[in-house]
Design an enzyme around this catalytic site. Structure first.
Site, PDB file in Angstrom:
ATOM      1  N   GLU A 150      -2.080  33.742   8.363  1.00 44.14           N
ATOM      2  CA  GLU A 150      -2.414  35.103   8.817  1.00 44.14           C
ATOM      3  C   GLU A 150      -2.084  35.143  10.296  1.00 44.14           C
ATOM      4  O   GLU A 150      -2.893  34.766  11.138  1.00 44.14           O
ATOM      5  CB  GLU A 150      -3.906  35.386   8.601  1.00 44.14           C
ATOM      6  CG  GLU A 150      -4.374  35.267   7.156  1.00 44.14           C
ATOM      7  CD  GLU A 150      -3.949  36.459   6.290  1.00 44.14           C
ATOM      8  OE1 GLU A 150      -3.412  37.447   6.828  1.00 44.14           O
ATOM      9  OE2 GLU A 150      -4.148  36.370   5.065  1.00 44.14           O
ATOM     10  N   CYS A 180      -5.013  41.737  15.559  1.00 48.53           N
ATOM     11  CA  CYS A 180      -3.691  41.496  14.958  1.00 48.53           C
ATOM     12  C   CYS A 180      -3.111  42.811  14.466  1.00 48.53           C
ATOM     13  O   CYS A 180      -1.898  42.984  14.417  1.00 48.53           O
ATOM     14  CB  CYS A 180      -3.810  40.492  13.822  1.00 48.53           C
ATOM     15  SG  CYS A 180      -5.089  40.913  12.637  1.00 48.53           S
TER      16      CYS A 180
HETATM   17  P1  NAD Z   1      -3.720  30.820  18.657  1.00 45.77           P
HETATM   18  O1  NAD Z   1      -2.534  30.677  17.776  1.00 45.77           O
HETATM   19  O2  NAD Z   1      -3.585  30.428  20.072  1.00 45.77           O
HETATM   20  O3  NAD Z   1      -4.948  29.964  18.067  1.00 45.77           O
HETATM   21  C1  NAD Z   1      -5.469  30.202  16.774  1.00 45.77           C
HETATM   22  C2  NAD Z   1      -6.126  28.948  16.243  1.00 45.77           C
HETATM   23  O4  NAD Z   1      -5.116  27.986  15.928  1.00 45.77           O
HETATM   24  C3  NAD Z   1      -7.051  28.249  17.250  1.00 45.77           C
HETATM   25  O5  NAD Z   1      -8.175  27.760  16.553  1.00 45.77           O
HETATM   26  C4  NAD Z   1      -6.193  27.113  17.773  1.00 45.77           C
HETATM   27  O6  NAD Z   1      -6.926  26.030  18.286  1.00 45.77           O
HETATM   28  C5  NAD Z   1      -5.421  26.729  16.519  1.00 45.77           C
HETATM   29  N1  NAD Z   1      -4.137  26.052  16.716  1.00 45.77           N
HETATM   30  C6  NAD Z   1      -3.192  26.323  17.634  1.00 45.77           C
HETATM   31  N2  NAD Z   1      -2.123  25.521  17.451  1.00 45.77           N
HETATM   32  C7  NAD Z   1      -2.389  24.746  16.388  1.00 45.77           C
HETATM   33  C8  NAD Z   1      -1.658  23.722  15.694  1.00 45.77           C
HETATM   34  N3  NAD Z   1      -0.442  23.350  16.072  1.00 45.77           N
HETATM   35  N4  NAD Z   1      -2.244  23.132  14.629  1.00 45.77           N
HETATM   36  C9  NAD Z   1      -3.477  23.519  14.213  1.00 45.77           C
HETATM   37  N5  NAD Z   1      -4.209  24.459  14.838  1.00 45.77           N
HETATM   38  C10 NAD Z   1      -3.671  25.073  15.910  1.00 45.77           C
HETATM   39  O7  NAD Z   1      -4.196  32.343  18.529  1.00 45.77           O
HETATM   40  P2  NAD Z   1      -5.295  33.150  19.375  1.00 45.77           P
HETATM   41  O8  NAD Z   1      -4.791  33.392  20.751  1.00 45.77           O
HETATM   42  O9  NAD Z   1      -6.636  32.532  19.200  1.00 45.77           O
HETATM   43  O10 NAD Z   1      -5.329  34.538  18.575  1.00 45.77           O
HETATM   44  C11 NAD Z   1      -4.423  35.570  18.772  1.00 45.77           C
HETATM   45  C12 NAD Z   1      -3.323  35.557  17.745  1.00 45.77           C
HETATM   46  O11 NAD Z   1      -3.867  35.522  16.426  1.00 45.77           O
HETATM   47  C13 NAD Z   1      -2.482  36.811  17.782  1.00 45.77           C
HETATM   48  O12 NAD Z   1      -1.128  36.458  17.583  1.00 45.77           O
HETATM   49  C14 NAD Z   1      -3.002  37.636  16.617  1.00 45.77           C
HETATM   50  O13 NAD Z   1      -2.094  38.587  16.116  1.00 45.77           O
HETATM   51  C15 NAD Z   1      -3.302  36.557  15.628  1.00 45.77           C
HETATM   52  N6  NAD Z   1      -4.292  36.985  14.638  1.00 45.77           N
HETATM   53  C16 NAD Z   1      -3.860  37.235  13.368  1.00 45.77           C
HETATM   54  C17 NAD Z   1      -4.752  37.694  12.419  1.00 45.77           C
HETATM   55  C18 NAD Z   1      -4.291  38.003  11.013  1.00 45.77           C
HETATM   56  O14 NAD Z   1      -5.146  38.093  10.152  1.00 45.77           O
HETATM   57  N7  NAD Z   1      -3.013  38.169  10.760  1.00 45.77           N
HETATM   58  C19 NAD Z   1      -6.103  37.871  12.744  1.00 45.77           C
HETATM   59  C20 NAD Z   1      -6.519  37.586  14.039  1.00 45.77           C
HETATM   60  C21 NAD Z   1      -5.594  37.147  14.978  1.00 45.77           C
END
Ligand code: NAD
Length: 491
Positions: free
Chosen positions: A260, A294
């Site tokens: 997601e 998002c």
């Molecule tokens: P992010 O990608 O920086 O982090 C999200 C999560 O992933 C965190 O818990 C982080 O620690 C973890 N993570 C990062 N790299 C990883 C890896 N290589 N392996 C495993 N885990 C890892 O995102 P953010 O800044 O917290 O949130 C914003 C982003 O999330 C935006 O792009 C937004 O559109 C997206 N988002 C999508 C949805 C959806 O349902 N499509 C919902 C909410 C947010």
């Protein structure tokens, strides 16, 4: 603010560590930029222990009848109702969203629990006509295994519930790696879950320890869990960058993933649109959660015939937005999560200017609230065309506006001409345009709305998007199938 957050944690039952040595995570609030607490980051030994225990919990939980598993989720829903106000406030403090949105997020958790309880009696398979005489063929659905949930900062608790409520009734244990920008709400949610477990036991049910576990850490902790062969399903919410890494790691070991990821959502404003409705829906979708959803509306594709009636009006509404402390009544726009988000917004605005865009708003405001707190005036950017800067997700309140002057197909092509495919809308009173937008040659997004903004979703529908949004679906409809393994049986 710090004391308020600590009091809420205490009220919710979070046992705060007294001293933290070594690798630590700092929990802070974007409302003032203050540090609230320091928490220990999971070590490789912690990760090993938690995975072993989660696997043991799964082995016990999978044989509990699904409707009996549903009773635990029913109690979780009740506990969430009791804790709604405190948890909603903590969400506001940790993620910076206005209080009504914090409470709304907890309400989504409650709603998905209700949904999952019903689902616990409906995990059906098909019976299929066999080509062999005196044979019966059917599909059965079985629990899959420990389910890893990785969540983003902006929906710090609802995403866990969308996944966990389904995973639990499906017979799986859950492991949760929350965002390192929102660890306290995760610990608080786990405390609420623990109370539901206690009540379930008090009712006489048997439930294994460690059925749900929180693992605090940064990306590398998430990556270590994703690589673990004992975890057959990873549901990861966050940026497309993260999803690419997680998707690849899962594919390497043939694990399932629900991704997601980011969105770059557009709304088309057709000539027949009811502009009063558009103004409200567009403003809410573009500035809600300070543009950090998002599903935030980032691109407005406006027909030339209504452009001059709509855009100046939107600018006027933007001028009156109440920006400030999200806990204050009447505030519509809270802070950005941190300095990096503010810098990314300024970089995107500079790129838009360089591409010929006219920027209205976008400045830093409310600096008195904290030197490390980043409040911004949401921006409207009038663009000469859909240039490169509009084709990326900038996680901030920037609404790019472009004109179209042809038929609906031209607007749909603009809607679809980006890498993401999460949410989309059309505002029209023309049935033909509506059908075009919703049809096979229409919007290529997982969510396509008519006369409703792009943001927000009801838990009853499957949530997710196409292309670089990752293709995952969670929450309602038949998303539960992703949490189970299917067997075809012939007797
Ligand atoms: P992010 O990608 O920086 O982090 C999200 C999560 O992933 C965190 O818990 C982080 O620690 C973890 N993570 C990062 N790299 C990883 C890896 N290589 N392996 C495993 N885990 C890892 O995102 P953010 O800044 O917290 O949130 C914003 C982003 O999330 C935006 O792009 C937004 O559109 C997206 N988002 C999508 C949805 C959806 O349902 N499509 C919902 C909410 C947010």
């Amino acid at each position: 603010m710090k004391q308020n957050a600590l009091d809420l944690c205490k009220q919710l039952g979070v046992a705060m560590p007294t001293a933290v040595a070594g690798n630590a995570i700092t929990a802070r609030t974007p409302i003032t930029g203050d540090v609230i607490a320091t928490l220990p980051c999971a070590s490789s030994g912690d990760i090993e222990r938690v995975v072993v225990r989660s696997r043991e919990a799964f082995l016990a939980w999978r044989t509990v009848p699904a409707p009996v598993r549903g009773e635990l989720v029913r109690l979780l829903g009740e506990e969430l109702r009791t804790s709604k106000h405190a948890l909603g406030q903590l969400v506001s403090i940790e993620a910076g969203k206005v209080l009504q949105e914090g409470l709304g997020e907890v309400q989504e958790m409650i709603d998905i629990c209700d949904f999952a309880v019903g689902l616990s009696r409906q995990l059906y398979g098909l019976t299929i006509a066999s080509e062999r005489a005196e044979h019966r063929m059917m599909e059965t659905w079985h629990p899959l295994g420990p389910t890893l949930i990785i969540s983003a900062f902006n929906f710090p608790v609802a995403v866990w519930a969308w996944n966990a409520a389904l995973a639990l009734v499906c017979g799986n244990s859950t492991l949760w790696k929350p965002s390192d920008k929102a660890p306290l709400t995760a610990l608080a949610t786990q405390a609420v879950f623990d109370r539901a477990v206690q009540r379930y036991r008090d009712e006489g049910h048997i439930v294994p320890d460690n059925l749900s576990a929180v693992v605090i850490g940064r990306a590398e902790v998430g990556a270590a869990l994703v690589a673990d062969a004992r975890i057959p399903l990873v549901s990861a919410t966050g940026s497309t960058r993260m999803g690419r890494a997680v998707g690849e790691a899962c594919a390497k070991r043939f694990a399932r993933s629900i991704l997601e990821l980011g969105g770059n959502n557009a709304a088309i404003i057709a000539p027949s649109a009811t502009l009063e409705m558009v103004e409200r829906a567009v403003t809410f979708a573009a500035v809600g959660t300070a543009g950090q959803r998002c599903t935030t509306l980032r691109r407005l594709v406006v027909h030339a015939g209504v452009y001059d009636a709509l855009v100046p009006r939107l600018r006027k509404i933007y001028g009156k937005l109440r920006i400030g402390n999200p806990l204050d009544e009447g505030t519509l726009v809270g802070p950005l999560i941190d300095r990096a988000a503010f810098d990314a917004m300024q970089t995107a605005l500079a790129a838009a200017r360089a591409a010929g865009g006219t920027v209205h708003g976008g400045d830093r405001v409310q600096q008195a609230l904290g030197t490390d707190a980043y409040y911004v005036q949401p921006a409207i950017v009038e663009m000469p065309s859909q240039t490169d800067v509009m084709c990326h997700e900038t996680f901030a309140p920037i609404l790019h506006v472009v004109k179209y002057d042809g038929e609906i197909e031209q607007a749909v092509a603009l809607n679809n001409a980006v890498a993401h495919g999460l949410s989309s809308s059309i505002f029209t009173n023309d049935l033909r345009e509506m059908e075009r937008f919703l049809g096979a040659a229409g919007s290529d997004c997982g969510i396509a709305n008519v006369n409703i903004g792009t943001s927000g979703a009801e838990i009853g529908g499957a949530f997710g998007g196409e292309k670089e949004t990752g293709g995952g679906r969670e929450s309602g409809s038949d998303s539960w199938r992703a949490y189970m393994r299917r067997a075809t049986n012939t007797i």
